[in-house]
Each structure stands twice: as structure tokens, then as C-alpha cells.
Scaffold this active site. Structure first.
Site, PDB file in Angstrom:
ATOM      1  N   GLU A 190      -6.695  12.686   1.824  1.00  0.00           N
ATOM      2  CA  GLU A 190      -7.914  12.159   2.421  1.00  0.00           C
ATOM      3  C   GLU A 190      -8.031  13.265   3.762  1.00  0.00           C
ATOM      4  O   GLU A 190      -8.907  13.538   4.192  1.00  0.00           O
ATOM      5  CB  GLU A 190      -7.664  11.012   2.829  1.00  0.00           C
ATOM      6  CG  GLU A 190      -7.819   9.885   1.765  1.00  0.00           C
ATOM      7  CD  GLU A 190      -7.533   8.500   1.976  1.00  0.00           C
ATOM      8  OE1 GLU A 190      -7.409   8.113   3.169  1.00  0.00           O
ATOM      9  OE2 GLU A 190      -7.426   7.627   1.064  1.00  0.00           O
ATOM     10  N   LYS A 235       0.954  -1.141  -0.185  1.00  0.00           N
ATOM     11  CA  LYS A 235      -0.023  -0.044   0.075  1.00  0.00           C
ATOM     12  C   LYS A 235       0.701   1.226   0.040  1.00  0.00           C
ATOM     13  O   LYS A 235       1.802   1.392   0.641  1.00  0.00           O
ATOM     14  CB  LYS A 235      -0.769   0.022   1.202  1.00  0.00           C
ATOM     15  CG  LYS A 235      -1.959  -0.992   1.170  1.00  0.00           C
ATOM     16  CD  LYS A 235      -3.214  -0.566   0.251  1.00  0.00           C
ATOM     17  CE  LYS A 235      -4.393  -0.602   0.686  1.00  0.00           C
ATOM     18  NZ  LYS A 235      -5.216   0.338   0.662  1.00  0.00           N
TER      19      LYS A 235
END
Ligand code: ARG
Length: 465
Positions: A290, A283
Site C-alpha cells: 500500500e 489482521k
């Protein structure tokens, strides 16, 4: 408990009441503005003969010492004082005795706090403007080098028509430019000095309010003392501008998150601006985007909170207004942080131009132009729309783009098509035929880039003016 009042009281304040009422834990943030405001006030009292020159000079010097020591960290703003005003005055009296007790002549904490918050917000307006200017410069840089970088433009998050990366960035340029204009407007309206409004009805001393205003860089004094102590419109306007900035940043963040997704891969966020997962080794997450999107909520919260606080307050000052600070400070910090981080992320982001281009090629973004081709050859638009609809259906079944169809295949659906259709629906033609001002065509875009450059040159950040 260290407070500036008590003469008419026969009992000590209950400790819980004292804590509930005190504001030092947060208004210490504007110690600088408080001291600068006091210095201007005292200079004016000296000029007007309300204080002697010696008294004025002694107070100004000691206030300056207090400011320097607080900045140097040698004098701590301790929370035993009710608020920052009490702290500064107490320190002054500790050092100057009776002379120090004259600081608050012709002043109330109501006009004092009104001034402090205004000075603090004014500085925030300038800093926010400076950060937005940097963001605009980053955007302009991307625009200048990407007038030929073709990508799909979307409506409903469905590929619609081809545009360029310069054009897409240009949309955000316009938004952040308007945000700057809003800040400039707010500055013009807010830059009046409330000091001298007293508690609510001015004072009986012959204050020179014009002089104090001038010393503090204001255009002039506020014109109604009741309004002067109880106006927080400027802060509401600033928070509304911040909410709009965050809304823009949040939209942009949402796009970055989508573009950075495994499915899109239009961009790759730099390692320095991404984070990993504690469990999934593969990841690389867009946490900054965000968080910017997420923090938008608390900035909206600050705006709604202050609007709600202010809506039921009779004139003039009421203690409710102390609530103007904590959430505003939080919003100010977050907005500045978000603009700076977003700018850093954008400046270091890699644009995968081939992937963008392929995506535009393979999404029927030239369907409108295919229909326009037929119209130019005498087919009524509604019929042209229907014909191209059939073509798209045919392509979807075969898994190809319109450009991949042979002329025979095209002619089978409409005999109007000729060899020049391929040129007419190439991505370059689709983009560069759109030449009205504001459209993505290279020439139109270059004109706009020139205008934006001129705008930036004529409107440097407020911190540089
Ligand atoms: N801490 C107060 C505020 O933030 C300062 C003004 C106090 N004035 C008063 N009348 N109690 O609003």
C-alpha cells in the site's frame, strides 16, 4: 551568514531573505560530488598552468582531507553557510589562506551546481538500475519454477483465460526491463560535463574541458555553455523514468493487495513484510504494497514540479533552478526504497498454488477453448460462442464448472461434443496450446525465460560495469 559575495553590497542581507535564498540544508547532500568536481577542476587548472603545481597539490590534498573528515563525521557541514559550495570553499581558505582563494578560478557556481547535480543524478541512475536488476532476478526465479503453476488471467478483474504464474510474473519482467532500458538511454544522453560553462558564457581562461570531463568519467564536455548551466532535461528524464517505475510497482502492488485479500488468498505476504492492527488482532495487512502504491504520488509530484519550474525560465541560469533539488532528492530516495522493499516482499511471498489453480478451474476460464473445440468440429465461431454461452448459464445455475458436466448434458446443448472435449478444455491444454512467442504455454514460456536469462547475463547492473 556566510556567503561568497558582498563586495558590491552596502547593507547586510535581511535574515529572512538569507534563509529563503540559502540551500545548504539540502545541497549538503552532494558534498562528495561538489568536492570531487572541485578536485577535477583544480587538477585541470594545474595542468593548464593556471595554478602552479604546488598550489594544485595543496588544494587537492586539502579538499581530499575535507572530504574524508566530512565522511568520518569529524567535520560538520554547518548551516551558517549559504550553500555547500560556500562551505567547501570557506573550509579550504581557512586551511590554505590565499592559495585556497584560487579554487574558484575559471568557474561559477552555475556550472558548479550543474555539475554537482548531474554527478549526483548519474549515481542515482546507476543505483536505481542495480535495484531493478535485483528485482528482475527475483522475478526470473519465480518464473523458472512456475511454468506449470496455473492461475486465472484477468480482464476487467474478471476471470478470463488460464495462464501461469510464470507468465504473469513475466509481464512485470518486461516492464522493469524497459525501465532499465530507459535508465540506460538517459545515462547515454546525460553523461556530458557542464563544468567550464562558467556563469553562462564560458571563461577567458584556457580551460581544458575535455580533461575535466575525462577525470569525472564523462564522455566529453557539453557543447554549449548556456545550455550547460541551464539544462535540467536529464533530471526530468530521470524523474519521468522514476514515475514510470513507480507506476509499474504500483500496479504490481495493487495486484499483491488483491491477491493477499481474504477473498483471493492467492498469496500470503511474509510476516516480516506485513503489519498488524492495533485493535483487530486477526489482521495482517499488506502495508508495504500500500505504501509503494501511495508513494507513487509524490514521485509524480516531483516530475510535474520540475517540469513546471523549468517551463518559464529564460536562458541561462535563474535561481528558480535551485528548486530542482529537494523534491528530486525525495523522489530518488523513495524510488530506491520502494524497489528494494517490493523486491524483499516478492522474494519472501508465498504463492498458494492450489488456490490459484482452483480459481482458474472454477471461473469458466476454459470457455474460449470450449468454443474453439466446436469451431474445430465445423461450427461457425459465432454459433460456437452462443452454444458455450448457454453452457455457462447452465453451469452457473447448477453451481458447477464446464468440466463437471456429463457428456449427455453437453450433447443436449450441442451434439458436436464428444468424449475428447474434457481433454480439450483441461487447464493444462488451455495453457499449453498457447505456444506463440509471448503466450503462456510451457514451451513458449521456457523460450522466453532463456531469452530473459541471456538479457540479464549480457546486461549486468550499471554499478557492476
Ligand atoms: N544554490 C544554487 C542552486 O542550487 C547554486 C547556484 C547559485 N548560483 C547563483 N548564481 N546564485 O542552483
Amino acid at each position: 551568514m556566510a556567503q561568497l559575495w558582498g563586495g558590491r553590497f552596502t547593507k547586510e542581507t535581511d535574515q529572512l531573505v538569507y534563509n529563503f535564498n540559502a540551500s545548504i540544508t539540502f545541497d549538503r547532500k552532494f558534498y562528495k560530488q561538489d568536492i570531487e568536481g572541485s578536485i577535477a577542476h583544480v587538477k585541470m587548472l594545474g595542468k593548464q598552468g593556471i595554478l602552479t603545481q604546488e598550489e594544485m597539490l595543496a588544494i587537492v590534498k586539502t579538499l581530499q582531507d575535507i572530504l574524508n573528515e566530512v565522511e568520518a563525521g569529524t567535520l560538520e557541514i554547518s548551516t551558517e553557510y549559504e550553500d555547500i559550495h560556500s562551505f567547501v570553499e570557506a573550509k579550504l581558505i581557512e586551511r590554505l589562506g590565499d592559495t585556497g582563494k584560487k579554487l574558484h578560478t575559471g568557474r561559477s557556481r552555475n556550472d558548479q551546481v550543474a555539475l554537482d547535480m548531474r554527478l549526483f543524478t548519474r549515481e542515482e541512475v546507476k543505483q536505481t538500475d542495480a535495484l531493478l536488476t535485483e528485482l528482475l532476478e527475483t522475478l526470473l526465479g519465480i518464473m523458472e519454477t512456475n511454468t506449470e503453476t496455473i492461475m486465472p488471467g484477468f480482464t476487467h478483474l474478471q476471470k478470463a483465460q488460464p495462464i501461469t504464474l510464470a507468465h504473469h510474473m513475466g509481464a512485470y519482467f518486461e516492464m522493469f526491463k524497459r525501465d532499465r532500458l530507459r535508465l540506460h538511454d538517459i545515462y547515454e544522453r546525460m553523461n556530458y560535463c557542464p563544468l567550464g560553462s562558467g556563469a553562462l558564457a564560458g571563461t577567458t581562461y584556457p580551460l581544458d574541458r575535455e580533461y575535466t570531463a575525462e577525470l569525472l568519467g564523462f564522455y566529453g564536455p557539453t557543447l554549449n555553455s548556456m545550455d550547460g548551466v541551464s539544462d535540467r532535461d536529464y533530471l526530468i528524464e530521470y524523474l519521468a523514468a522514476c514515475a514510470t517505475i513507480m507506476m509499474h510497482l504500483s500496479r504490481f502492488s495493487e495486484e499483491v493487495i488483491i491477491w493477499n485479500s481474504n477473498e483471493y488468498q492467492f498469496v500470503e505476504i511474509d510476516d516480516a513484510y506485513s503489519t498488524g492492527s492495533s485493535i483487530m488482532p486477526q489482521k495482517k495487512n499488506p502495508d508495504i504494497a500500500e505504501l509503494v502504491r501511495g508513494k507513487t504520488g509524490r514521485v509524480y509530484g516531483a516530475l510535474i514540479s520540475l517540469l513546471t519550474t523549468m517551463k518559464g525560465i529564460p536562458l541561462a541560469y535563474n535561481k528558480d533552478m535551485q528548486e530542482d533539488k529537494e523534491l528530486s532528492f525525495d523522489a530518488m530516495e523513495n524510488v530506491k526504497g520502494c524497489i528494494a522493499l517490493f523486491n524483499g516482499m516478492l522474494a519472501t511471498m508465498k504463492f498458494n498454488k492450489d488456490i490459484m489453480r482452483n480459481s482458474a478451474n472454477n471461473g469458466f476460464t476454459n470457455a474460449t477453448d470450449a468454443a474453439d473445440y466446436l469451431v474445430n468440429h465445423g461450427v461457425p465461431f459465432r454459433d460456437a460462442h452462443g452454444i458455450v454461452g448457454q453452457i455457462v448459464l447452465y453451469c452457473i445455475e447448477k453451481g458447477i464448472a464446464i468440466d463437471d458436466m456429463s457428456l449427455d448434458e453437453l450433447k443436449a446443448i450441442s451434439p458436436v461434443f464428444e468424449e475428447d472435449i474434457y481433454e480439450a478444455i483441461s487447464m493444462e491444454t488451455c495453457v499449453n496450446k498457447r505456444l506463440t512467442i509471448g503466450a503462456p504455454g510451457k514451451e513458449a514460456m521456457e523460450k522466453v525465460i532463456l531469452l530473459e536469462k541471456e538479457y540479464l547475463a549480457k546486461n549486468p547492473s550499471m554499478t557492476k560495469q
